[in-house]
Enzyme design. Structure first.
Site, PDB file in Angstrom:
ATOM      1  N   GLY A  84       3.925   0.236  -1.063  1.00  0.00           N
ATOM      2  CA  GLY A  84       3.753  -0.237  -2.689  1.00  0.00           C
ATOM      3  C   GLY A  84       5.156   0.153  -3.342  1.00  0.00           C
TER       4      GLY A  84
ATOM      5  N   MET B  28      -1.571  -1.198  -3.976  1.00  0.00           N
ATOM      6  CA  MET B  28      -2.643  -0.596  -3.764  1.00  0.00           C
ATOM      7  C   MET B  28      -2.473   1.094  -3.536  1.00  0.00           C
ATOM      8  SD  MET B  28      -4.242  -2.979  -0.927  1.00  0.00           S
ATOM      9  CE  MET B  28      -2.683  -3.732  -0.509  1.00  0.00           C
TER      10      MET B  28
ATOM     11  N   LEU C  56       0.854  -1.235   0.035  1.00  0.00           N
ATOM     12  CA  LEU C  56      -0.042   0.030  -0.127  1.00  0.00           C
ATOM     13  C   LEU C  56       0.760   1.397  -0.075  1.00  0.00           C
ATOM     14  CD1 LEU C  56      -2.605   1.798   0.458  1.00  0.00           C
ATOM     15  CD2 LEU C  56      -2.401   1.185   2.917  1.00  0.00           C
ATOM     16  N   CYS C  57       0.408   2.359  -0.914  1.00  0.00           N
ATOM     17  CA  CYS C  57       1.081   3.489  -0.800  1.00  0.00           C
ATOM     18  C   CYS C  57       2.551   3.719  -0.791  1.00  0.00           C
ATOM     19  CB  CYS C  57       0.529   4.368   0.550  1.00  0.00           C
ATOM     20  SG  CYS C  57       0.615   5.866   0.520  1.00  0.00           S
ATOM     21  N   LEU C  58       3.291   4.101   0.114  1.00  0.00           N
ATOM     22  CA  LEU C  58       4.730   4.344   0.288  1.00  0.00           C
ATOM     23  C   LEU C  58       5.323   2.812   0.459  1.00  0.00           C
ATOM     24  CD1 LEU C  58       7.575   5.693   0.351  1.00  0.00           C
ATOM     25  CD2 LEU C  58       6.995   6.143   2.599  1.00  0.00           C
TER      26      LEU C  58
END
Length: 599
Positions: free
Chosen positions: A339, A363, A335-337
């Protein structure tokens, strides 16, 4: 800089040492406090440090550029102001006629869907109708004037940000003299709501940096209400704990699943609450799941870099997962950072000919930072320089700075909504698990934060193929694993169009999915009648995000339900669940672990 609370705490410690007979300790504490005060005074006298403290985003510079642009070409602003004056008069006349019992419409087009103005008084009462009309006209005028200014890209982002903040702040619902709910509540409670509101405001001024409180203490407890999926901590280093979740099915897929959260906020957005937890969903669908839980950094981690996070985060976790499960490959969901780092790990492994990552699920993850969206306000060169100076003393970005930044990106919902609820109506915030997580904010190590902002936001090195971490140059096109990339249409942190452009740079087959939610609700997305998502009829991602969307098929269900068969196809045969931990990595404690509970 020494804050008043820090000084009070320090003097309290000194007094305690004196009372306990530890005079030497008291003297040493006084010397440390005096040194801190000298450092703070020197910082205040340094113009650059003072600017970093007073205006960390550099809004003043953008304002000066806007004034110069206005002075050099005032004609458009003059025309807009004349039109604004005429519309203001017509709005006042419409309100006057309404007060006399007539039916009259003002010049401003009001948004009927705005739930803040659901009270009939906004239409039926002439004063409140006038307030809303005038605010709508003011907002249009401000946008019209600022939109005509010829500004550089950095100043343009900052001016647009300032205009948005002014428009949201001046909404009549946010002020006691122009919100009918305040008067109604005061009459219903005999004035007690006003007393509670003032009490709440004073409390927040002292204990919450002057921001309204979004959650009341004790509403949710980590490990009981949040981060509650059963598991064990099986590994720990200076940056992460690794949680292995207990199986909830008799047999599991052979290829385990490693979840990589961001270290902005705590990991449990991916394990929010029962029935709203992505990791619980994965475990219940037969995956042996592991979760990285990052430590909340302090001054001792000031020199930690992105390479450190790579090696001691996902790469270390992959080693442990492989050892415990015996599987040579691992599926990674991030997720986010988290990811961004997981994709960097895949590129780093590809550079070494290592294919341990079997598939990637990303994500709301930015890989291409060409268009960073609203966060671009905080990521220009001068702002990063100011941030670097402000972090130099403590060695980290304070958690409240991170939280305030993200709150201001959605100021109506995350700031002004609670000004009204807490301070004007005298209410306590309603329990909301997402906001309990959001309030559990974290610090960011100084070296890593500056490196991340420079290499990604300023120089876009990951997308351009020039980023180097831990001795390897990272090439996104070398990431040839199957990838499931989900984005959120209302995401204000990772704009979906930018997520799309990053996904196109991956070298494997990409299933791109667009959810109907926001940055957080896009992750906490269990099956719901309100959930929808879109995906293309093929895995080919053509140039142009909007063109892809226009041709994508909409499905009335959560993306979790679409991802479940996708990841199952890439998770191998069924097997007996592996043991919890191993002799090399024994169980250290129960989930959620120690790192998530540290302040």
């Amino acid at each position: 800089m020494v804050r008043s609370t820090d000084l009070n705490d320090a003097l309290g410690d000194v007094l305690g040492d004196v009372l306990d007979g530890r005079a030497n300790d008291a003297a040493a504490a006084l010397r440390r406090t005096a040194a801190d005060m000298v450092t703070s005074l020197r910082d205040l006298l340094d113009p650059r440090e003072a600017a970093a403290q007073v205006d960390p985003v550099g809004l003043a510079g953008a304002g000066l550029e806007a004034l110069r642009a206005l002075a050099s070409s005032p004609a458009a602003a003059v025309r807009a102001t004349i039109a604004f004056g005429g519309d203001t008069g017509r709005a006042a006349l419409a309100a006057l006629l309404r007060g006399a019992g007539a039916t009259s419409e003002g010049p401003a087009e009001l948004t009927p869907e705005d739930r803040r103005y659901a009270d009939p008084a906004w239409e039926q009462n002439a004063w409140y109708y006038l307030c809303r009309q005038e605010h709508a006209l003011f907002a249009d005028h401000l946008r019209a004037v600022s939109g005509e200014l010829e500004l550089g890209p950095t100043a343009r982002r900052k001016i647009d940000f300032m205009v948005r903040q002014v428009v949201e702040a001046t909404a009549p619902v946010n002020w006691p003299w122009s919100n009918p709910a305040l008067l109604k509540k005061a009459l219903e409670t005999g004035g007690h709501s006003l007393v509670r509101g003032v009490r709440n405001m004073l409390r927040d001024a002292v204990t919450n940096n002057g921001m309204p409180r979004q959650v009341a203490p004790g509403q949710h407890e980590v490990g009981r209400d949040l981060a509650a999926t059963p598991g064990k901590v099986v590994f720990r280093n200076r940056l992460i704990e690794l949680i292995q979740y207990e199986p909830q099915t008799e047999r599991v897929h052979a290829i385990p699943l490693l979840l990589s959260p961001p270290w902005i906020n705590k990991y449990y957005i991916m394990d929010l609450a029962p029935q709203k937890s992505l990791v619980e969903w994965a475990v219940q669908h037969g995956h042996t799941a592991f979760m990285i839980s990052y430590r909340n950094p302090d001054s001792g981690l000031r020199e930690v870099t992105m390479s450190d996070y790579l090696c001691e985060g996902p790469l270390a976790a992959l080693d442990v997962v492989e050892e415990i499960t015996g599987s040579p490959t691992v599926n990674v969901a991030a997720l986010c950072l988290g990811g961004t780092l997981a994709t960097a790990a895949a590129a780093w492994l590809a550079a070494r000919g290592d294919d341990r990552i079997h598939s990637l699920t990303l994500m709301n993850t930015l890989l291409d930072f060409t268009e960073p969206g609203p966060l671009g306000v905080f990521t220009d060169e001068k702002t990063v320089q100011r941030l670097e100076r402000s972090m130099a003393r403590d060695g980290y970005l304070p958690s409240e700075s991170m939280k305030t930044t993200f709150d201001l990106l959605r100021a109506t919902d995350l700031v002004w909504n609670y000004v009204v609820n807490d301070w004007m109506l005298g209410e306590d915030p309603a329990p909301f698990d997402m906001l309990s997580w959001n309030s559990d904010s974290t610090r960011m190590p100084a070296a890593m934060q500056v490196e991340y902002l420079r290499t990604c936001y300023l120089e876009n090195q990951l997308a351009e193929g020039t980023m180097e971490l831990a001795g390897e140059r990272l090439d996104l096109s070398a990431v040839r694993q199957d990838a499931y990339v989900v984005s959120a249409e209302a995401d204000h942190i990772a704009p979906w169009t930018s997520v799309y452009e990053g996904a196109r740079r991956l070298g494997g087959i990409v299933r791109f999915v667009l959810s109907n939610s926001g940055h957080i609700a896009g992750v906490v997305n269990p099956p719901s009648p309100r959930s929808t998502h879109r995906f293309g009829e093929s895995d080919h991602l053509p140039e142009g995000a909007q063109g892809w969307r226009d041709n994508a098929v909409e499905h009335k269900k959560s993306w979790w339900e679409d991802w479940t068969p996708w990841i199952a196809e890439r998770a191998g045969e069924q097997r007996i669940p592996p043991p919890m931990g191993s002799s090399a990595h024994p169980v250290l404690e129960s989930a959620p672990g120690s790192y998530v509970l540290r302040g």
